[in-house]
Motif scaffolding. Sequence first.
Motif, PDB file in Angstrom:
ATOM      1  N   GLU A  14     -76.948   9.421  -0.567  1.00  0.00           N
ATOM      2  CA  GLU A  14     -75.572   9.883  -0.515  1.00  0.00           C
ATOM      3  C   GLU A  14     -75.049  10.055   0.915  1.00  0.00           C
ATOM      4  N   ASP A  15     -73.854   9.524   1.145  1.00  0.00           N
ATOM      5  CA  ASP A  15     -73.211   9.724   2.443  1.00  0.00           C
ATOM      6  C   ASP A  15     -72.535  11.079   2.468  1.00  0.00           C
ATOM      7  N   LEU A  16     -72.646  11.750   3.597  1.00  0.00           N
ATOM      8  CA  LEU A  16     -71.932  13.011   3.777  1.00  0.00           C
ATOM      9  C   LEU A  16     -70.478  12.695   4.120  1.00  0.00           C
ATOM     10  N   LEU A  17     -70.309  11.755   5.025  1.00  0.00           N
ATOM     11  CA  LEU A  17     -68.968  11.361   5.463  1.00  0.00           C
ATOM     12  C   LEU A  17     -68.860   9.836   5.423  1.00  0.00           C
ATOM     13  N   ARG A  18     -67.705   9.374   4.999  1.00  0.00           N
ATOM     14  CA  ARG A  18     -67.516   7.933   4.958  1.00  0.00           C
ATOM     15  C   ARG A  18     -66.047   7.639   5.229  1.00  0.00           C
ATOM     16  N   THR A  19     -65.787   6.595   5.991  1.00  0.00           N
ATOM     17  CA  THR A  19     -64.391   6.183   6.164  1.00  0.00           C
ATOM     18  C   THR A  19     -64.239   4.799   5.574  1.00  0.00           C
ATOM     19  N   GLU A  20     -63.039   4.526   5.130  1.00  0.00           N
ATOM     20  CA  GLU A  20     -62.729   3.211   4.568  1.00  0.00           C
ATOM     21  C   GLU A  20     -61.488   2.690   5.237  1.00  0.00           C
ATOM     22  N   GLU A  21     -61.640   1.572   5.950  1.00  0.00           N
ATOM     23  CA  GLU A  21     -60.486   0.831   6.477  1.00  0.00           C
ATOM     24  C   GLU A  21     -59.543   1.683   7.309  1.00  0.00           C
ATOM     25  N   ASN A  34     -59.388  -1.219  10.532  1.00  0.00           N
ATOM     26  CA  ASN A  34     -60.272  -1.265   9.357  1.00  0.00           C
ATOM     27  C   ASN A  34     -61.690  -0.764   9.649  1.00  0.00           C
ATOM     28  N   VAL A  35     -61.776   0.438  10.140  1.00  0.00           N
ATOM     29  CA  VAL A  35     -63.095   0.972  10.471  1.00  0.00           C
ATOM     30  C   VAL A  35     -63.763   1.573   9.232  1.00  0.00           C
ATOM     31  N   ASN A  36     -64.918   1.034   8.907  1.00  0.00           N
ATOM     32  CA  ASN A  36     -65.747   1.572   7.834  1.00  0.00           C
ATOM     33  C   ASN A  36     -66.997   2.149   8.486  1.00  0.00           C
ATOM     34  N   LEU A  37     -67.175   3.437   8.273  1.00  0.00           N
ATOM     35  CA  LEU A  37     -68.296   4.092   8.937  1.00  0.00           C
ATOM     36  C   LEU A  37     -68.879   5.096   7.951  1.00  0.00           C
ATOM     37  N   HIS A  38     -70.166   5.330   8.031  1.00  0.00           N
ATOM     38  CA  HIS A  38     -70.731   6.353   7.147  1.00  0.00           C
ATOM     39  C   HIS A  38     -71.881   7.062   7.829  1.00  0.00           C
ATOM     40  N   VAL A  39     -72.093   8.291   7.417  1.00  0.00           N
ATOM     41  CA  VAL A  39     -73.204   9.056   7.990  1.00  0.00           C
ATOM     42  C   VAL A  39     -73.756   9.993   6.916  1.00  0.00           C
ATOM     43  N   ARG A  40     -75.067  10.150   6.940  1.00  0.00           N
ATOM     44  CA  ARG A  40     -75.731  10.976   5.926  1.00  0.00           C
ATOM     45  C   ARG A  40     -76.173  12.300   6.508  1.00  0.00           C
ATOM     46  N   LEU A  62     -61.423  11.963  12.840  1.00  0.00           N
ATOM     47  CA  LEU A  62     -62.386  12.674  12.001  1.00  0.00           C
ATOM     48  C   LEU A  62     -62.292  14.179  12.183  1.00  0.00           C
ATOM     49  N   THR A  63     -61.771  14.588  13.331  1.00  0.00           N
ATOM     50  CA  THR A  63     -61.692  16.018  13.625  1.00  0.00           C
ATOM     51  C   THR A  63     -60.301  16.594  13.321  1.00  0.00           C
ATOM     52  N   GLY A  64     -59.417  15.766  12.773  1.00  0.00           N
ATOM     53  CA  GLY A  64     -58.115  16.278  12.329  1.00  0.00           C
ATOM     54  C   GLY A  64     -57.041  16.340  13.396  1.00  0.00           C
ATOM     55  N   LEU A  65     -57.359  15.803  14.589  1.00  0.00           N
ATOM     56  CA  LEU A  65     -56.382  15.856  15.680  1.00  0.00           C
ATOM     57  C   LEU A  65     -55.307  14.780  15.506  1.00  0.00           C
ATOM     58  N   TYR A  66     -55.729  13.597  15.065  1.00  0.00           N
ATOM     59  CA  TYR A  66     -54.781  12.510  14.765  1.00  0.00           C
ATOM     60  C   TYR A  66     -54.826  12.199  13.276  1.00  0.00           C
ATOM     61  N   LYS A  67     -53.666  11.828  12.756  1.00  0.00           N
ATOM     62  CA  LYS A  67     -53.642  11.297  11.381  1.00  0.00           C
ATOM     63  C   LYS A  67     -53.689   9.774  11.476  1.00  0.00           C
ATOM     64  N   PRO A  68     -54.600   9.121  10.764  1.00  0.00           N
ATOM     65  CA  PRO A  68     -54.684   7.663  10.870  1.00  0.00           C
ATOM     66  C   PRO A  68     -53.450   7.007  10.246  1.00  0.00           C
ATOM     67  N   ASP A  69     -53.128   5.805  10.725  1.00  0.00           N
ATOM     68  CA  ASP A  69     -51.999   5.070  10.133  1.00  0.00           C
ATOM     69  C   ASP A  69     -52.384   4.468   8.789  1.00  0.00           C
ATOM     70  N   GLY A  70     -53.665   4.262   8.587  1.00  0.00           N
ATOM     71  CA  GLY A  70     -54.099   3.719   7.305  1.00  0.00           C
ATOM     72  C   GLY A  70     -55.558   4.047   7.067  1.00  0.00           C
ATOM     73  N   GLY A  71     -55.995   3.915   5.825  1.00  0.00           N
ATOM     74  CA  GLY A  71     -57.395   4.124   5.492  1.00  0.00           C
ATOM     75  C   GLY A  71     -57.663   5.509   4.927  1.00  0.00           C
ATOM     76  N   ARG A  72     -58.915   5.710   4.545  1.00  0.00           N
ATOM     77  CA  ARG A  72     -59.278   6.953   3.865  1.00  0.00           C
ATOM     78  C   ARG A  72     -60.560   7.548   4.431  1.00  0.00           C
ATOM     79  N   ILE A  73     -60.654   8.869   4.315  1.00  0.00           N
ATOM     80  CA  ILE A  73     -61.871   9.579   4.725  1.00  0.00           C
ATOM     81  C   ILE A  73     -62.437  10.291   3.489  1.00  0.00           C
ATOM     82  N   TYR A  74     -63.728  10.119   3.268  1.00  0.00           N
ATOM     83  CA  TYR A  74     -64.377  10.804   2.149  1.00  0.00           C
ATOM     84  C   TYR A  74     -65.445  11.745   2.679  1.00  0.00           C
ATOM     85  N   LEU A  75     -65.394  12.970   2.182  1.00  0.00           N
ATOM     86  CA  LEU A  75     -66.411  13.947   2.548  1.00  0.00           C
ATOM     87  C   LEU A  75     -67.158  14.297   1.262  1.00  0.00           C
ATOM     88  N   GLU A  76     -68.450  14.087   1.236  1.00  0.00           N
ATOM     89  CA  GLU A  76     -69.261  14.277   0.032  1.00  0.00           C
ATOM     90  C   GLU A  76     -68.608  13.592  -1.181  1.00  0.00           C
TER      91      GLU A  76
END
Length: 268
Positions: A14-21, A34-40, A62-76
Motif C-alpha cells: 500500500e502506498d501512503l501517498l500517491r499523485t496522479e498526473e 503529469n507527475v505520478n509519484l508514490h511513496v510507502r 504536496l505541502t499545501g503551499l501551491y494548488k496544482p493546475d491539474g491532477g490528484r493527490i491520494y493519501l492512504e
Amino acid sequence: MTPSGGESAATGVEDLLRTEEITMNFGPVVALRNVNLHVRRGEVLGLVGDNGAGKSTLVKILTGLYKPDGGRIYLEGEEVRFRSVQHARQHGIETVFQDLALIDDLSVYHNLFLNREHTRGGWFRFLKNRTMRAAASRFLDEIGVDIPSVDAQVAKLSGGQRQAIAVARAVRQQHIKILLLDEPLAAMGAKETSLIIRLIKSLSRKANIAIIVIDHNYTHLFEICDRINVIQHGQVTLDKSLHEIKLEELVEFMVQSFRRQIATGDAK
Ligand SMILES: Nc1ncnc2c1ncn2[C@@H]1O[C@H](COP(=O)(O)OP(=O)(O)O)[C@@H](O)[C@H]1O
Ligand SMILES: [Mg+2]
C-alpha cells in the motif's frame, strides 16, 4: 480495490501517498507535467534532478503551499485537496523548508515546543519549562540528535545542528505520516552532512513514516534512500529502487539525458 486506491501495481504494497498526473504552470512556464509519484510507509524516496526541474514545486504542492493546475493527490488511498500548509499538516504532512523557521533567540527546547508551549506565569511556568526541557532532551536522545545542551540558543548551533532541530520539530508532530525535506544537505560540511544523513536513516527506521528528500548529490541519495525518482523538465523520467540501480548506472542515465538535451538543443 479501485484504480484510485492505495495499491501499488508493482508490488501490491500500500502506498501512503500517491499523485496522479500532477501539472503546474507558472504563466508560460510548465513546471510539472503529469507527475505520478508514490511513496510507502517506512520508505525514503529521493528526488533528484537539475535546477529548475520542478522538485521544489512538487514539494510545495504536496505541502499545501501551491494548488496544482491539474491532477490528484491520494493519501492512504483517499483523494485529498490541500487548502493550505496548515491543512496538509492536519493530514500528517510535515515539511522542513530551507529557511527552517527556527527562532534564533530561543533555546533548542523552546524551539521544539514552538507554538505549543504553555504560557502561564510564575511557578507553574517554571514547572512547565522543566517538563518541556526534559521531554526535549529525551526526544533528541531517542532520535539520535546529539547537541551540547537543550538550553543552547539555536543561534549558537551549527548549520547541521539547526537542520537536525528543524527535522526533530517536524517529526515531533503527533500525527506525522510524511516528512518532506527540500535539500536538507545544501551548504553543509562533511561532518554536518553525516549528522543529517544519520538522522534521516534513523527516523526512517524508527518512525513508521515516509520521507521524501530532495538532493543534488547522488552519493548522498544512495546512502539515505530506498528508491530514487529522477525529475527532468517537470516529469518523472526514472523510478528505481536501489535494488534495481547502481550509482554508476544513475550517473550514466543523467549523462545520457544531458547528451540528448545537447543534441536537441534543449540544454540550458
Ligand atoms: N513561484 C514561481 N513563479 C514562477 N516560476 C516559478 C516559481 N517557482 C518555480 N518556478 C519555475 O518553475 C520551474 C521549476 O522550479 P523548481 O520547482 O523550483 O525547480 P527545482 O526545485 O527542481 O530546482 C523553474 O522553471 C522555475 O523557474
Ligand atoms: Mg528546488
